[in-house]
Design a protein around this motif. Sequence first.
Motif, PDB file in Angstrom:
ATOM      1  N   UNK A 191       7.795 -15.236   8.290  1.00  9.38           N
ATOM      2  CA  UNK A 191       6.338 -15.243   8.307  1.00  9.38           C
ATOM      3  C   UNK A 191       5.823 -14.868   6.923  1.00  9.38           C
ATOM      4  N   UNK A 192       4.894 -15.643   6.431  1.00  7.51           N
ATOM      5  CA  UNK A 192       4.331 -15.335   5.121  1.00  7.51           C
ATOM      6  C   UNK A 192       3.291 -14.234   5.259  1.00  7.51           C
ATOM      7  N   UNK A 193       3.143 -13.474   4.225  1.00  3.56           N
ATOM      8  CA  UNK A 193       2.197 -12.367   4.241  1.00  3.56           C
ATOM      9  C   UNK A 193       0.778 -12.918   4.236  1.00  3.56           C
ATOM     10  N   UNK A 194      -0.059 -12.343   5.090  1.00  4.78           N
ATOM     11  CA  UNK A 194      -1.447 -12.759   5.138  1.00  4.78           C
ATOM     12  C   UNK A 194      -2.164 -12.349   3.864  1.00  4.78           C
ATOM     13  N   UNK A 195      -3.065 -13.178   3.414  1.00  2.00           N
ATOM     14  CA  UNK A 195      -3.824 -12.895   2.206  1.00  2.00           C
ATOM     15  C   UNK A 195      -4.936 -11.908   2.526  1.00  2.00           C
ATOM     16  N   UNK A 196      -4.930 -10.778   1.853  1.00  2.00           N
ATOM     17  CA  UNK A 196      -5.964  -9.755   2.029  1.00  2.00           C
ATOM     18  C   UNK A 196      -6.492  -9.338   0.668  1.00  2.00           C
ATOM     19  N   UNK A 197      -7.553  -8.541   0.675  1.00  2.00           N
ATOM     20  CA  UNK A 197      -8.108  -8.081  -0.592  1.00  2.00           C
ATOM     21  C   UNK A 197      -7.163  -7.115  -1.299  1.00  2.00           C
ATOM     22  N   UNK A 198      -6.259  -6.504  -0.566  1.00  2.82           N
ATOM     23  CA  UNK A 198      -5.333  -5.540  -1.149  1.00  2.82           C
ATOM     24  C   UNK A 198      -4.209  -6.228  -1.913  1.00  2.82           C
ATOM     25  N   UNK A 199      -3.681  -7.332  -1.374  1.00  3.89           N
ATOM     26  CA  UNK A 199      -2.544  -7.962  -2.034  1.00  3.89           C
ATOM     27  C   UNK A 199      -2.932  -9.117  -2.959  1.00  3.89           C
ATOM     28  N   UNK A 200      -4.215  -9.343  -3.172  1.00  2.00           N
ATOM     29  CA  UNK A 200      -4.680 -10.386  -4.080  1.00  2.00           C
ATOM     30  C   UNK A 200      -5.242  -9.754  -5.351  1.00  2.00           C
TER      31      UNK A 200
END
Length: 80
Positions: A51-60
Amino acid sequence: MSTPKRFIAGAVCPRCAAMDRLRTWEQNGVRYRDCVACDFFEQLPIEEQAASELSTRVNQPRESQRENEVQTVRILDPKK
């Protein structure tokens, strides 16, 4: 091929609500879960693709980090 049965720390049984009584193992490409406190048993398919990591404001990265711009800071004189 089979993996050893392992308890799932902190898991709660969906049938009897007992904590730390669920164990899991894999056998022939199928994942199993059961409860040692009651007769709960579940068979789960194993997902082949990670599963790919969901895009969030923390990891972008932020816009300013992407462009590596230098921004000047202007100190305002409150007397003026």
